[in-house]
Design an enzyme around this catalytic site. Sequence first.
Site: not given
Ligand code: RNT
Ligand code: ZN
Length: 407
Positions: A184, A225, A227, A259, A262, A286, A294, A296, A326
């Site tokens: 990523w 990955e 985004k 993810d 994302h 993820h 986003d 998390d 994640d």
């Molecule tokens: C970032 C991505 C990625 C990170 C990690 C720490 O938006 O989701 O996966 O969260 O690499």
């Molecule tokens: Zn991620």
Amino acid sequence: MNLDKAYALAKEMYAEYGIDTDQVISKVKSIPLSLHCWQIDDVHGFETSAHALSGGIATFGNAGGLPQNKEEYFERLTKAVDLVPGKKKINVHAIYLDAKGETPERDAIEPENFKIWVDYAKQHGVGLDFNPTYFSHPKAASGFTLSSADDKVREFWIEHGKRSRKVGEYFGRELGERCITNHWIPDGYKDKPIDELGPRQRLIEAYNEIFKEQIDPKYNIDAVESKLFGLGSESYVTGSHEFYLNYVNSTRKAIITLDCGHFHPTEVVSAKLSSMLAFNQEVMLHVSRPVRWDSDHVVLRDDETRAVMLAIARNDAFDKIHVGTDWFDASIDRVAATAIGARAVRKCMVEALLEPTAQLKQLEAQGNYTARLALVEELKDLPSGIVFDELCAEEQVPNREWLKDYL
Ligand code: RNT
Ligand code: ZN
């Protein structure tokens, strides 16, 4: 609570729908759950001259318990791992390396810098996944890494990517279990660029170079990955979903990572999986929880996490859709944050696998959408939580009593 009694009842209730709860429990035990290593310490890692978190991601909060050294880190990681039932992998980021004195530059990391993880994995009976760290570094300060227009910067990160795959291969070889190395990058612009194509063309070249060396997929496969936006890259992200879908489909050099945070707010990963499976594509997940952005957040047993697990279970695709986590929340205890989210993912897996899917598919084929909807709703009241409790008991993982440390 008398779990034996409760479980016997739950077993009977599911049997009425033709579901064998014992079989579901043994299936769930065998599905690897890749726990991200970075919730435990707010994505700091072990580099000796730690760089501030960058790349448009952020942790918020000031809960106590941030590990002060590697020993504390591993102790807390283990505490979290021990709260999660079933087969586990740890998803390691490149900044979590054994620096022994001077930290090697990112373009000079070697498998031996990650021997601590192989030792840890062997000792705890877990597998390993890996991630190059293309952020939190002066060479990422421009906001661009693999798609940078600066040859030197690009080459530096390409080398990091190549070396990361070797770490993945080393993990796979040592553990006899395939590692997924997830790439990523944070690359993007705050404001709308004029040249949207150039960075993407450079990114294709960079990945082609990184993936040039063939690595036995028995040991390592790569994932990329996408985004939608990051902090400071709101208007343009080089590695968008469309970019990576096309890259993966046209080259087949990597699989895609989806993810849950994302995508646009009403766009869900659960709805994307069948389109990947239709083309026989593996996917790395993820599992995360975006709140308004986003963000998390710690994953919960919410509708979307349930839907993701149902989308996998209904297609019997746990061998193709690899479940990883994640999130990073520094406002609550970091060990608990890992455990709450990972247990929620497992609970959703249990619930999904307990679904009488064949019956629902039959109703659908008959055009009986009334019964399909009614049954889906009724099933929510069945005691999947008791089946999860039984899973924990069999795995010698604490049930609700794990909470007493925090009450
Ligand atoms: C970032 C991505 C990625 C990170 C990690 C720490 O938006 O989701 O996966 O969260 O690499
Ligand atoms: Zn991620």
